[in-house]
Design an enzyme around this catalytic site. Structure first.
Site, mmCIF file in Angstrom:
data_model
loop_
_atom_site.group_PDB
_atom_site.id
_atom_site.type_symbol
_atom_site.label_atom_id
_atom_site.label_comp_id
_atom_site.label_asym_id
_atom_site.label_seq_id
_atom_site.Cartn_x
_atom_site.Cartn_y
_atom_site.Cartn_z
ATOM 1 N N HIS A 1 95.640 46.310 20.114
ATOM 2 C CA HIS A 1 94.444 45.724 19.502
ATOM 3 C C HIS A 1 93.719 46.643 18.531
ATOM 4 O O HIS A 1 92.723 46.256 17.942
ATOM 5 C CB HIS A 1 93.483 45.247 20.597
ATOM 6 C CG HIS A 1 94.054 44.119 21.399
ATOM 7 N ND1 HIS A 1 94.734 44.328 22.562
ATOM 8 C CD2 HIS A 1 94.090 42.796 21.153
ATOM 9 C CE1 HIS A 1 95.153 43.148 23.021
ATOM 10 N NE2 HIS A 1 94.776 42.215 22.186
ATOM 11 N N LYS B 1 93.889 37.721 16.402
ATOM 12 C CA LYS B 1 92.496 37.585 15.956
ATOM 13 C C LYS B 1 91.889 38.964 15.771
ATOM 14 O O LYS B 1 91.203 39.245 14.798
ATOM 15 C CB LYS B 1 91.676 36.835 17.020
ATOM 16 C CG LYS B 1 92.067 35.390 17.148
ATOM 17 C CD LYS B 1 91.309 34.682 18.253
ATOM 18 C CE LYS B 1 91.912 34.929 19.632
ATOM 19 N NZ LYS B 1 91.915 33.764 20.515
ATOM 20 N N CYS C 1 90.348 48.019 27.882
ATOM 21 C CA CYS C 1 90.526 47.388 26.552
ATOM 22 C C CYS C 1 90.113 45.928 26.657
ATOM 23 O O CYS C 1 90.776 45.143 27.336
ATOM 24 C CB CYS C 1 91.969 47.489 26.069
ATOM 25 S SG CYS C 1 92.221 46.449 24.590
ATOM 26 N N CYS D 1 93.834 51.432 21.837
ATOM 27 C CA CYS D 1 94.854 50.535 22.369
ATOM 28 C C CYS D 1 95.748 50.119 21.203
ATOM 29 O O CYS D 1 95.267 49.560 20.225
ATOM 30 C CB CYS D 1 94.210 49.306 22.998
ATOM 31 S SG CYS D 1 95.372 47.944 23.171
ATOM 32 N N HIS E 1 99.651 31.210 18.856
ATOM 33 C CA HIS E 1 99.367 30.322 19.993
ATOM 34 C C HIS E 1 100.089 28.992 19.825
ATOM 35 O O HIS E 1 100.623 28.430 20.776
ATOM 36 C CB HIS E 1 97.867 30.061 20.102
ATOM 37 C CG HIS E 1 97.041 31.310 20.143
ATOM 38 N ND1 HIS E 1 96.123 31.613 19.174
ATOM 39 C CD2 HIS E 1 97.006 32.329 21.029
ATOM 40 C CE1 HIS E 1 95.556 32.763 19.459
ATOM 41 N NE2 HIS E 1 96.075 33.228 20.580
ATOM 42 N N HIS F 1 95.644 30.369 16.505
ATOM 43 C CA HIS F 1 96.405 30.641 15.277
ATOM 44 C C HIS F 1 97.873 30.287 15.496
ATOM 45 O O HIS F 1 98.248 29.751 16.550
ATOM 46 C CB HIS F 1 96.193 32.085 14.823
ATOM 47 C CG HIS F 1 96.590 33.136 15.829
ATOM 48 N ND1 HIS F 1 97.884 33.323 16.231
ATOM 49 C CD2 HIS F 1 95.853 34.035 16.533
ATOM 50 C CE1 HIS F 1 97.937 34.319 17.103
ATOM 51 N NE2 HIS F 1 96.716 34.762 17.322
ATOM 52 N N CYS G 1 92.989 43.416 25.682
ATOM 53 C CA CYS G 1 93.995 43.111 26.711
ATOM 54 C C CYS G 1 93.342 42.616 27.991
ATOM 55 O O CYS G 1 94.026 42.076 28.851
ATOM 56 C CB CYS G 1 94.795 44.355 27.091
ATOM 57 S SG CYS G 1 95.705 45.117 25.764
ATOM 58 N N LYS H 1 101.788 42.114 15.039
ATOM 59 C CA LYS H 1 101.525 40.905 15.809
ATOM 60 C C LYS H 1 100.365 40.145 15.166
ATOM 61 O O LYS H 1 99.351 40.740 14.829
ATOM 62 C CB LYS H 1 101.158 41.297 17.250
ATOM 63 C CG LYS H 1 100.781 40.107 18.094
ATOM 64 C CD LYS H 1 100.148 40.513 19.424
ATOM 65 C CE LYS H 1 99.466 39.302 20.037
ATOM 66 N NZ LYS H 1 98.645 39.569 21.184
#
Ligand code: MSP
Length: 477
Positions: A148, A301, A128, A145, A22, A19, A131, A298
């Protein structure tokens, strides 16, 4: 080797397509790699895919494919995006590559063993999968977490551990003294603050459950390497560690590891400790960029708030995307991005700013000059002196310098009025237009690392003394 420049991106998880976040990491690396090539450096620009992970196995299973079939497909998509974004990487490493990656990863593991830094221990913890890391209770928010928004899995197994705790003082010293430079300073501070608490050893392997996917631990195939232990070693395996000593010596240590802030600890704590344990030099610098956020969180995905780079590239083109990432997103802080903000920046600075300037100057040149303006490249390079910006990895300020230059030409045209002058005094008017064409060439040069195709196109127009057949950047309504 004094003239080499080795720069790396993190290797991307191929559990889904990439995305905007990245695309950001790799685009800023590309800009720096291109700048260094233009400076005459022998650049090695590495990127790749981080394949030996639970995320990949899960995604492959859901798609009804084997992990390798699945990653082959996703990696093809990565490469297509990089090509479309004009990313000039020299090497793409896949951690599933048994010939290129595995020898280095295994050699590094063996070195850690030889140093007495690997031991076996029973362990129970909260993992997690986002991570790929064990979390402490205190790091969780409402049992999840926070990065995420996932409830970690409770894992209990016997693993090999790496004696990270042994390297606490070493790490503090190297980071404090900037021998291992963490940039910007706020990130260095963050790591030092993390290092002020006692470090714990880390689990460096996972028990094989079902089909094995990952690098087997030497002499114990019942375990595979923990994904971060395996992944970090890509930076040395790619350039020959464990298989081509000469190339390895040529490029190591890395000049820059470029990473997002979410993976700082792995790079600034795990990685230098592993390297030192193996008797290897540390990278020179780690540059940490902020996150692209969407709706204040953030872009990720796992959170489901991603923008696919193609959504914008199909409409605005890759050069506009490169412009946006370099100039409209802070190089060090988080930056929110929406399709609206993209369009506004495009219209203001590409359709109007740069695009208009090129049309204006080249129209005057085409109409009034008898021959193309002769450019003596060597005499004017580098005119926009943003080298020091690059020394600080300040991509945003560097491209700002180019736009400052564009603005100053715009205002010189307003003041000098060459279109009027050429009617009153043909010779003087022509001379002034020639001067503006030269100024435009300087802009094209300045743009080279950021927008290589636009830079080439402007140079072509100058060489052929032509105005663009159609605007470089069409205005969007
Ligand atoms: N596989 C690990 C890295 C291993 S390196 C030895 C990983 N992969 S990732 O695909 O999740 O992320 C790759 C890079 O993209 C990281 O630098 C990460 O910070 C960056 N980004 C992911 N989401 C991002 C944003 N929303 N914004 C900016 N960069 C982001 O981590």
């Amino acid at each position: 080797m004094a003239n080499k420049f080795y720069i790396t991106t993190p290797i991307f998880y191929p559990n889904a397509n990439l995305h905007m976040g990245h695309a950001y990491t790799i685009t800023i690396c590309d800009i720096v790699a291109r700048f260094n090539r233009l400076q005459g450096k022998d650049v090695h620009f590495l990127t790749g895919s981080d394949e030996n992970t639970i995320k990949v196995v899960k995604a492959a299973t859901e798609a009804g494919k084997t992990p390798l079939q699945f990653t082959d497909m996703v990696v093809d998509n990565f490469k297509r995006l990089f090509k479309d974004l004009d990313i000039s990487y020299d090497q793409f490493i896949r951690t599933s590559d048994k010939e290129i990656h595995w020898p280095g990863a295994i050699m590094l593991w063996n070195k850690l063993v030889e140093s007495g830094d690997i031991y076996k221990k029973k362990y129970k913890g909260l993992y997690c999968p986002g991570c790929e890391e064990f979390k402490k209770e205190k790091e969780l928010v409402n049992g999840k977490c926070p990065l995420h928004n996932l409830i970690p899995e409770e894992i209990e197994e016997e693993n090999y551990f790496f004696k990270l705790s042994k390297y606490q003082d070493f790490l503090k010293e190297k980071i404090n003294s900037d021998e291992l430079s963490i940039e910007p300073a706020t990130r260095k501070k963050e790591v030092l603050s993390f290092l002020s608490e006692p470090l714990e050893d880390v689990s460096f392997s996972r028990a094989v459950k079902g089909e094995s996917w990952g690098i087997p631990i030497p002499n114990d195939p019942s375990q595979v390497m923990y994904v971060w232990c395996d992944a970090l070693s890509n930076y040395i395996s790619a350039i020959g560690y464990g298989r081509d000593e000469e190339t390895f010596k040529k490029f190591w240590p890395a000049d820059y590891h470029v990473i997002g802030k979410d993976i700082l600890r792995f790079h600034a704590v795990f990685w230098p400790a592993m390297l030192h344990s193996a008797g290897l030099e540390l990278p020179k610098k780690i540059f940490v960029h902020g996150m692209i956020t969407s709706g204040g969180r953030k872009m990720s995905k796992t959170l489901g708030n991603v923008i696919d780079p193609y959504e914008l590239m199909n409409e605005y083109g890759a050069e506009s995307m490169r412009y946006f990432l370099a100039r409209e997103i802070s190089t060090t802080e988080d930056g929110d991005m929406t399709k609206e903000s993209f369009k506004d920046a495009y219209n203001a600075n590409l359709a109007n700013g740069l695009g208009n300037l090129v049309s204006r100057i080249m129209k005057m040149a085409e109409t009034n000059l008898d021959a193309p303006v002769l450019i003596e490249e060597a005499k004017i390079y580098p005119k926009i002196s943003y080298s020091s910006r690059f020394d600080m990895f300040d991509i945003q300020k560097a491209i700002d310098d180019v736009w400052e230059y564009i603005k100053s030409i715009d205002s010189d045209i307003q003041i000098g009025k060459p279109f009027k002058l050429v009617k009153e005094d043909k010779q003087k008017g022509k001379e002034m237009i020639e001067q503006f064409v030269k100024e435009l060439y300087i802009v094209a040069q300045g743009l080279e690392p950021f927008m290589p195709k636009t830079s080439l196109e402007i140079k072509r127009l100058i060489k052929e003394n032509k105005s663009p057949e159609q605007p470089l950047f069409l205005r969007k309504i």
